[in-house]
Each structure stands twice: as structure tokens, then as C-alpha cells.
Design a protein around this motif. Structure first.
Motif, mmCIF file in Angstrom:
data_model
loop_
_atom_site.group_PDB
_atom_site.id
_atom_site.type_symbol
_atom_site.label_atom_id
_atom_site.label_comp_id
_atom_site.label_asym_id
_atom_site.label_seq_id
_atom_site.Cartn_x
_atom_site.Cartn_y
_atom_site.Cartn_z
ATOM 1 N N ALA A 91 59.799 79.977 62.040
ATOM 2 C CA ALA A 91 60.585 81.107 61.526
ATOM 3 C C ALA A 91 61.056 82.004 62.672
ATOM 4 N N LEU A 92 60.190 82.214 63.647
ATOM 5 C CA LEU A 92 60.595 83.008 64.820
ATOM 6 C C LEU A 92 61.739 82.322 65.565
ATOM 7 N N SER A 93 61.660 81.016 65.711
ATOM 8 C CA SER A 93 62.728 80.280 66.366
ATOM 9 C C SER A 93 64.043 80.449 65.612
ATOM 10 N N MET A 94 63.977 80.369 64.284
ATOM 11 C CA MET A 94 65.180 80.554 63.473
ATOM 12 C C MET A 94 65.759 81.955 63.667
ATOM 13 N N ALA A 95 64.879 82.942 63.740
ATOM 14 C CA ALA A 95 65.339 84.324 63.906
ATOM 15 C C ALA A 95 65.986 84.529 65.268
ATOM 16 N N PHE A 96 65.443 83.902 66.310
ATOM 17 C CA PHE A 96 65.947 84.116 67.666
ATOM 18 C C PHE A 96 67.070 83.166 68.073
ATOM 19 N N LEU A 97 67.029 81.906 67.576
ATOM 20 C CA LEU A 97 67.983 80.905 68.059
ATOM 21 C C LEU A 97 68.922 80.355 66.991
ATOM 22 N N GLY A 98 68.633 80.584 65.726
ATOM 23 C CA GLY A 98 69.466 80.050 64.660
ATOM 24 C C GLY A 98 68.761 78.944 63.897
ATOM 25 N N LEU A 99 69.458 78.419 62.905
ATOM 26 C CA LEU A 99 68.869 77.439 61.999
ATOM 27 C C LEU A 99 68.838 76.035 62.609
ATOM 28 N N PRO A 100 67.746 75.330 62.380
ATOM 29 C CA PRO A 100 67.660 73.920 62.793
ATOM 30 C C PRO A 100 68.298 73.049 61.701
ATOM 31 N N PRO A 101 68.280 71.735 61.857
ATOM 32 C CA PRO A 101 68.758 70.855 60.781
ATOM 33 C C PRO A 101 67.973 71.109 59.482
ATOM 34 N N ALA A 102 68.629 70.837 58.358
ATOM 35 C CA ALA A 102 68.089 71.153 57.028
ATOM 36 C C ALA A 102 66.650 70.684 56.784
ATOM 37 N N PRO A 103 66.263 69.459 57.179
ATOM 38 C CA PRO A 103 64.880 69.056 56.891
ATOM 39 C C PRO A 103 63.847 70.010 57.509
ATOM 40 N N PHE A 104 64.164 70.575 58.657
ATOM 41 C CA PHE A 104 63.221 71.463 59.328
ATOM 42 C C PHE A 104 63.133 72.823 58.638
ATOM 43 N N ILE A 105 64.191 73.212 57.959
ATOM 44 C CA ILE A 105 64.126 74.421 57.128
ATOM 45 C C ILE A 105 63.155 74.160 55.974
ATOM 46 N N GLY A 106 63.250 72.968 55.399
ATOM 47 C CA GLY A 106 62.315 72.583 54.331
ATOM 48 C C GLY A 106 60.877 72.545 54.810
ATOM 49 N N PHE A 107 60.660 72.023 56.006
ATOM 50 C CA PHE A 107 59.305 72.000 56.566
ATOM 51 C C PHE A 107 58.775 73.423 56.716
ATOM 52 N N THR A 108 59.644 74.320 57.146
ATOM 53 C CA THR A 108 59.226 75.710 57.344
ATOM 54 C C THR A 108 58.817 76.343 56.020
ATOM 55 N N VAL A 109 59.567 76.085 54.981
ATOM 56 C CA VAL A 109 59.202 76.609 53.650
ATOM 57 C C VAL A 109 57.856 76.033 53.226
ATOM 58 N N LEU A 110 57.672 74.731 53.421
ATOM 59 C CA LEU A 110 56.382 74.103 53.084
ATOM 60 C C LEU A 110 55.249 74.766 53.857
ATOM 61 N N GLU A 111 55.468 75.032 55.121
ATOM 62 C CA GLU A 111 54.420 75.620 55.964
ATOM 63 C C GLU A 111 54.105 77.060 55.564
ATOM 64 N N LEU A 112 55.128 77.831 55.255
ATOM 65 C CA LEU A 112 54.919 79.247 54.952
ATOM 66 C C LEU A 112 54.508 79.500 53.510
ATOM 67 N N VAL A 113 54.983 78.683 52.588
ATOM 68 C CA VAL A 113 54.666 78.870 51.168
ATOM 69 C C VAL A 113 53.602 77.869 50.717
ATOM 70 N N GLY A 114 53.755 76.629 51.144
ATOM 71 C CA GLY A 114 52.837 75.583 50.708
ATOM 72 C C GLY A 114 51.429 75.748 51.235
ATOM 73 N N ALA A 115 51.293 76.163 52.501
ATOM 74 C CA ALA A 115 49.950 76.289 53.087
ATOM 75 C C ALA A 115 49.076 77.262 52.297
ATOM 76 N N PRO A 116 49.545 78.489 52.026
ATOM 77 C CA PRO A 116 48.713 79.388 51.209
ATOM 78 C C PRO A 116 48.461 78.839 49.801
ATOM 79 N N ALA A 117 49.440 78.137 49.253
ATOM 80 C CA ALA A 117 49.253 77.550 47.918
ATOM 81 C C ALA A 117 48.170 76.474 47.935
ATOM 82 N N PHE A 118 48.141 75.644 48.981
ATOM 83 C CA PHE A 118 47.100 74.621 49.093
ATOM 84 C C PHE A 118 45.716 75.257 49.237
ATOM 85 N N ILE A 119 45.626 76.316 50.010
ATOM 86 C CA ILE A 119 44.334 77.008 50.173
ATOM 87 C C ILE A 119 43.867 77.559 48.835
#
Length: 138
Positions: A91-119
């Protein structure tokens, strides 16, 4: 049933860091990085390979928890916490450098939303199976 579903989902999700960890250990020659035109650079290549190894280790550690997933709450949270922190980095990279390819945006959502949900899911399973233990404060 909830325990088995959590085990199966965790085993499948662990495939991601295992597979991508192996690929990233190829350094700048990883198929993803090779297409981006990165320069031959020993520092970048070494760091990519290092983090690929760490990512592979995280996936293998997730697999090791599957048989006793309801009793491994602390380690489960540590591993998914590491995934969450990786998402913060993306997310910091996106804020500073811009958006990566679409699959990596999806990975970021999984990491930021999915991780707490799995816990949270693991904690519910541990409580329902009676495996949850209070954390000592001593």
C-alpha cells in the motif's frame, strides 16, 4: 466442519507464498520481474531472492499449522500478521509510486483485509472446539 474448512482454506492459501516464494528466489529472472526490464543488479537480485526465501518459509510454516490449526492461534496470528505487514508495504508503494498491475492490487486487498479475517476465523474455530486458551498476563 468449520475447522476442516479453515484447514483446507489455509492449505490452499499457503500455496501462494510457496509457489511465489520459489519463483522469487529466481531473483530478477523471476518471470514477473524479467518482463519489467529490471537492470542486472546484485543488490536487487540478492534482496529479491532473500525475500523469496522468507516468503517460501512463511508458506511452509502455514502448512505446518494445518493439522492443529485450532491450537496454534498465536503462530497463526504471527504468520497472517506478517502477511498483513507485507500488504502495508504494498500500500505504501502504491501511495508513493502508483498502482501496480491489477493482480497485485488484489493481493494487497487480500493481505490487508483477508489477513485479519483469517485471524478472526481461526479464533472462532479455536473457541468453538474448546482449544482456545486465555493469554497469560504474567
Amino acid at each position: 466442519m468449520a475447522r476442516r474448512l479453515l484447514q483446507a482454506t489455509t492449505a490452499v492459501m499457503a500455496l501462494i507464498p510457496v509457489a511465489t516464494g520459489v519463483l522469487t528466489m529466481m531473483g530478477i529472472y523471476d518471470p514477473i520481474y524479467r518482463t519489467s526490464g529490471l537492470p542486472r543488479d546484485a543488490l536487487l537480485d540478492g534482496n529479491l531472492r532473500f525475500f523469496g526465501g522468507v516468503w517460501l518459509g512463511l508458506g511452509l510454516a502455514m502448512w505446518s499449522l494445518v493439522p492443529r490449526i485450532d491450537r496454534e492461534g498465536r503462530m497463526f496470528a504471527v504468520l497472517w500478521g506478517a502477511v498483513f505487514l507485507g500488504g502495508v508495504g504494498r500500500a505504501l508503494s502504491m501511495a508513493f509510486l502508483g498502482l501496480p498491475p491489477a493482480p497485485f492490487i488484489g493481493f494487497t486487498v487480500l493481505e490487508l483485509v483477508g489477513a485479519p479475517a483469517f485471524i478472526a476465523w481461526q479464533r472462532r474455530v479455536a473457541t468453538s472446539t474448546g482449544a482456545a486458551r486465555p493469554i497469560s498476563r504474567g
